[in-house]
Structure formats: C-alpha cells, structure tokens
Design an enzyme around this catalytic site. Sequence first.
Site, mmCIF file in Angstrom:
data_model
loop_
_atom_site.group_PDB
_atom_site.id
_atom_site.type_symbol
_atom_site.label_atom_id
_atom_site.label_comp_id
_atom_site.label_asym_id
_atom_site.label_seq_id
_atom_site.Cartn_x
_atom_site.Cartn_y
_atom_site.Cartn_z
ATOM 1 N N CYS A 117 -23.905 -6.627 17.033
ATOM 2 C CA CYS A 117 -24.567 -5.986 18.150
ATOM 3 C C CYS A 117 -24.485 -6.868 19.374
ATOM 4 C CB CYS A 117 -26.031 -5.721 17.800
ATOM 5 S SG CYS A 117 -26.993 -5.042 19.147
ATOM 6 N N GLY A 118 -24.255 -6.267 20.515
ATOM 7 C CA GLY A 118 -24.138 -7.056 21.716
ATOM 8 C C GLY A 118 -25.270 -6.891 22.690
#
Length: 278
Positions: A117-118
């Site tokens: 996840c960014g």
Amino acid sequence: MNLADIPLRPGGAELLPVRGVRARQAFDNRDWVAVEIPVALEFNGIAHAVMLATPTDLADFALGFALSEGILLARGELYGIEEEYGPEGITLKLEVASAAFARLKERRRSMAGRTGCGLCGTESLAHVSRALPALPPGPSLSKSAVARGMRELASLQVLQKVTGAVHAAAWCTAEGEALLVREDVGRHNALDKLVGALAKSTLAASTGFIAVTSRASFEMVQKTVAAGVPLLAAVSASTSMATAVAQETGLTLAGFVRGDDLVIYTHPGRLNGQPATA
C-alpha cells in the site's frame, strides 16, 4: 521468531530453517528469506512515516522517499542522514533545509506504511494527489528498448533470485540498458530507492525510462513523474487513476511488458518516434 532476533546487518536476506515437500519428497533445510523490518523516517527530529522495508540502500530510500513525496524539491535540501539501529527496527534521521521542513509540516501524514500500500494513513483526500509539473516532450523511445530494459532488470534482480519475494525498479537508457537497479519487499520502496540513487547520480533522468516488476499504480506513476522520467514500463497492469495521472502529466505508461509484448495506456507517440505532449 521475534523481530529483535533478526540481525540488522546490511543485507536483504536471512538464512532461516524451512520444511516442506518437493517432488513428493519431504525436506528439512535452510533457505534464504527476504528481510522485512520497520524503517522509520524522521525529519529534523520529527517522526513522519514508518514503512516496512528491506534494509538495503537506506540512504537512497530516504532521499528518494523525500523527493517522491515532495518534501524535498532538490537533493541539495537534504543536509545529512543518520541511520539508527535498534531492537524494533531502523530509524533514518534526515536533516533537511528549513524550507523543506516547512513544506513537510504543511502536508503532514501520520503514515503507517505497508508493503502493498502506498497511501496508508493519509489524513484527507486532499493529500492523495498533488500538483505535478508536466513532463517535457520527448525523448523518442522504441518498444525494443523497453523490452530490453525489462529483460535486463530481470537479470539483475540478485535478491529476487535468492528469495523470490522482492520487487525491483530500474532506470534504463533510451537504448534499454539498465544502469541503476534497486530491490525491496515493497514495490513503492524499490522505486523510492531508485529515485534516490538516480538523484545522487550524474545521469539525466529525462533521457531514459523506469522499468518496474509490479503493476503501475497511481503512486508509482506519481513518483516517476516527480523524478522527471518520461516513461514507466511495468510488468503488470495499470489502474484507472494511474492512467489518468499519466495522461495529464505527459507520462508514457506501458503495462504488461513481457518479452516483446506490451500495452500502452497513455502517450503512445513517445514510443513511435514522436514527442509526447501533456
């Protein structure tokens, strides 16, 4: 195994005991496993983000993260990095210019990053996307160069060959030669490491392209544009938001780059010998 038991040495893999079955034969052996530990980033003494990362090329990671996030506008705004190793992980202490620190405080995040996840922990929708300058026209690139770059990236993934558990990102010349390669358990981290390495090099980012071993997500596109690189080639697919940002900023976005096959999502002219325009 407790995290504190994992040796925090400069290396991306550890030999750990494993058991299993292969070809109907049970085995009890030791195998290389990718190292994944918390890496905290502090700016002028203020904790900002904690990412799960592979503890290699940490100076590149810190610089690339700060540039990709828009905390630093140039490498010169970073005055120094101190690495502090502890039982719970690694803290990267960055000393940055006052202007960069003021910029950070304006768009603070309470991030708890994960390898897949960014945008974890972003405090509001306004923080998801930021204004990025449009990429200049050119250079002209060829599909064969993109294919070569992806092949060279695969051949240079040392940690992946040992563990089978990490992503990689490479900066390639217009001819497809992979000159810089960085690896990490997280695809965003691998790209941040590459951005940092590119910023410290004498290479002109805008003259080549970036190849990655993951999908082309929104943040991967945003980091590529922020680095001034005109083409992102991904081994997997793009997303709708990534495609929209690439289209708006003039980035040529290619996915499913496998062998001589690829899918071009935006600005195909750059791959047909014509300058791209944003």
